[in-house]
Structure formats: structure tokens, C-alpha cells
Design an enzyme around this catalytic site. Structure first.
Site, PDB file in Angstrom:
ATOM      1  N   HIS A 123       0.854  -1.189   0.000  1.00  0.00           N
ATOM      2  CA  HIS A 123       0.000   0.000   0.000  1.00  0.00           C
ATOM      3  C   HIS A 123       0.890   1.238   0.000  1.00  0.00           C
ATOM      4  CE1 HIS A 123      -3.150   2.692   2.098  1.00  0.00           C
ATOM      5  NE2 HIS A 123      -3.404   2.661   0.799  1.00  0.00           N
ATOM      6  N   PRO A 141      -0.071  -2.442  10.252  1.00  0.00           N
ATOM      7  CA  PRO A 141      -0.816  -1.603  11.186  1.00  0.00           C
ATOM      8  C   PRO A 141      -1.089  -0.197  10.679  1.00  0.00           C
ATOM      9  CG  PRO A 141       1.476  -1.733  11.866  1.00  0.00           C
ATOM     10  CD  PRO A 141       1.328  -2.646  10.681  1.00  0.00           C
ATOM     11  N   CYS A 142      -0.478   0.188   9.578  1.00  0.00           N
ATOM     12  CA  CYS A 142      -0.658   1.569   9.129  1.00  0.00           C
ATOM     13  C   CYS A 142      -2.089   1.843   8.669  1.00  0.00           C
ATOM     14  CB  CYS A 142       0.339   1.887   8.026  1.00  0.00           C
ATOM     15  SG  CYS A 142       2.033   2.011   8.641  1.00  0.00           S
ATOM     16  N   HIS A 143      -2.624   0.956   7.825  1.00  0.00           N
ATOM     17  CA  HIS A 143      -3.991   1.168   7.349  1.00  0.00           C
ATOM     18  C   HIS A 143      -4.788  -0.125   7.328  1.00  0.00           C
ATOM     19  CE1 HIS A 143      -1.215   4.053   5.326  1.00  0.00           C
ATOM     20  NE2 HIS A 143      -2.061   4.925   5.833  1.00  0.00           N
ATOM     21  N   GLY A 144      -4.265  -1.188   7.933  1.00  0.00           N
ATOM     22  CA  GLY A 144      -5.044  -2.402   8.097  1.00  0.00           C
ATOM     23  C   GLY A 144      -5.084  -3.345   6.916  1.00  0.00           C
TER      24      GLY A 144
END
Ligand code: FES
Length: 178
Positions: A123, A141-144
Site C-alpha cells: 500500500h 498496522p498503518c492502514h489495516g
């Protein structure tokens, strides 16, 4: 073995750095931060690194830096291999069989125990965390984004699977990346 070996652990420094940046809401600068941390290794690194797979215990993951990028080498458990191989990939965002994501050993067969990937979320470039997420693989963990035990994207905004670096087996237990 050369290059910089990143210390193994559930909460290694790369993840902590990544999480800190993500918490600040500046995910887009995450990769430059990680790249900067790996700069010393970069300057020493040749174009390729050799990794002895025999030293990686089943169920654990080695993290290396190669050309400034984290490379994950996971020694998968039989359960992880079964999940990866038995998946119906036809509906996945980036359909790839597990075998397509492996490189043959000198015998010409793939060894599904060892999965080698670039540890950079497709991403916006954060470093995913292993043994996390809805599919037991990696979680960003940044945007799932959720990746399965073959590193294939299953849920979340990442458009493609975790990348496979160029590598080859130079013996049954040693690979050369790059
Ligand atoms: S960088 Fe956005 S989900 Fe990984």
C-alpha cells in the site's frame, strides 16, 4: 553471511519505528525512516546476501536488510503451509498459488517450509507484522492490510501481495538474495 541482520522479535525496532510514525498519522514518510535506519547496512551491502535457512527455527522469521529493504524469511509451520497451499486463490485480489511464490531448490522442487518476501506493505510501504491479522500471516498496522501465510493480500487497501525478491538456492539450505 553478510549484511545487517535485524534482531528477531515480536516487536522489533522496525515495527516500533513504523508504529510510532503511523500513530503520528504520517504513514507516507514511514519508508524513508526505515530506509534511513538501514543506511549503514546499505553502504556495506554488496548486491546480494546469502542466508542460511538451517538456522531459522520452525515458526520463526528472520529479517534481513537487502539494498535497504527488509527481507522476511519465514520457516513456516505445517499448518501455515497447509493454509497457504489449500487456499482457493481465484477470488483473491492478487491471485497467486503458493508454489508460484516459491523458488525451486537445486533438486528442482520447491521447499514450502521457507517463504522469502520483501517485508514492505504494497500500500504505502510500512513494514507488516508477522503472525498477526485475520489470516495468520502478516498485518500492516498503518492502514489495516491483512496478508495470509503466503504473504498474499486478503483484506485491506494493499493492492498486491508482498513482493518476492530475486533469489536462488545455492544449496539445499542456503539462498542468495539479489
Ligand atoms: S501502508 Fe497502508 S496498509 Fe500498509
Amino acid at each position: 553471511m553478510q549484511n545487517e541482520q535485524v534482531e528477531e522479535g515480536r516487536r522489533d525496532f522496525i515495527y516500533l519505528a513504523t508504529g510510532a510514525v503511523a500513530a503520528a498519522g504520517v504513514a507516507s514518510v514511514t519508508w524513508p525512516l526505515v530506509a534511513q535506519m538501514g543506511k549503514a547496512a546499505d553502504t556495506r551491502a554488496a548486491g546480494s546476501i546469502e542466508i542460511d535457512l538451517a538456522g531459522i527455527a520452525e515458526g520463526s522469521q528472520l529479517k534481513m536488510l537487502w539494498r535497504g529493504k527488509p527481507v522476511f524469511v519465514r520457516h513456516r509451520t505445517p499448518e501455515e503451509i497447509a493454509e497457504a497451499e489449500n487456499a482457493d486463490v481465484s477470488r483473491y485480489p492478487d491471485p497467486q498459488t503458493d508454489t508460484e511464490r516459491l523458488v525451486p531448490t537445486p533438486s528442482g522442487e520447491v521447499n514450502p517450509k521457507y517463504l522469502v518476501m520483501i517485508g514492505v506493505c504494497t500500500h504505502f510501504g510500512c513494514v507488516p507484522v508477522g503472525e498477526q491479522g485475520d489470516y495468520g500471516g502478516w498485518y500492516c498496522p498503518c492502514h489495516g492490510s491483512h496478508y495470509d501465510t503466503s504473504g498474499r493480500i486478503r483484506k485491506g487497501p494493499a493492492p498486491t501481495n508482498l513482493a518476492i525478491p530475486p533469489y536462488e538456492y545455492i544449496s539445499d539450505t542456503v539462498i542468495r538474495v539479489g
